[in-house]
Design an enzyme around this catalytic site. Structure first.
Site, PDB file in Angstrom:
ATOM      1  CD  GLN A  34      -2.851  -0.974   2.453  1.00  0.00           C
ATOM      2  OE1 GLN A  34      -3.213   0.116   2.859  1.00  0.00           O
ATOM      3  NE2 GLN A  34      -3.240  -2.095   3.007  1.00  0.00           N
ATOM      4  CG  HIS A  52      -3.333   2.500  -1.940  1.00  0.00           C
ATOM      5  ND1 HIS A  52      -3.276   2.410  -0.577  1.00  0.00           N
ATOM      6  CD2 HIS A  52      -4.465   1.868  -2.297  1.00  0.00           C
ATOM      7  CE1 HIS A  52      -4.337   1.757  -0.129  1.00  0.00           C
ATOM      8  NE2 HIS A  52      -5.076   1.423  -1.158  1.00  0.00           N
TER       9      HIS A  52
END
Ligand SMILES: [Zn+2]
Length: 101
Positions: A34, A52
């Site tokens: 992430q 992300h």
């Protein structure tokens, strides 16, 4: 600002351990993070999926131009950088409320 701050950070022992594990296991290791920084890559990981996005890439908010490497730190520009299509250039990261692509 985020790019400036992230540029000053270095990989920690966990990043290097994962890179070493990737050397050993090759494509049997899937690193999905992430994190939007490039610390895994700095440590030597080669197959990292950034769910992300990536802080050191930018993309157009309008056209399908592929994300591109961008390390510029814009100091509150009066006018946002523009793509050739006229769209606004934005960091290639997923903001709060957006769906990861
Ligand atoms: Zn564009």
């Amino acid at each position: 600002m985020r790019r400036r701050v992230a540029s000053a950070v270095k990989p920690n022992p966990a990043h290097f351990a994962l890179a070493k594990l990737e050397d050993l296991l090759q494509d049997r290791l899937f690193v999905c993070t992430q994190n939007v920084d490039d610390l895994h890559e700095q440590a030597g990981s080669k197959r990292v999926v950034h769910m992300h996005g990536e802080l050191f890439k930018s993309r157009c908010d309008t056209c399908n131009r592929p994300p591109f490497r961008d390390t510029d730190s814009y100091a509150l520009p009066a006018e946002l950088p523009r793509c050739d299509c006229g769209g606004r250039i934005r960091p290639h990261i997923c903001w709060f409320g957006e769906v990861p692509v």
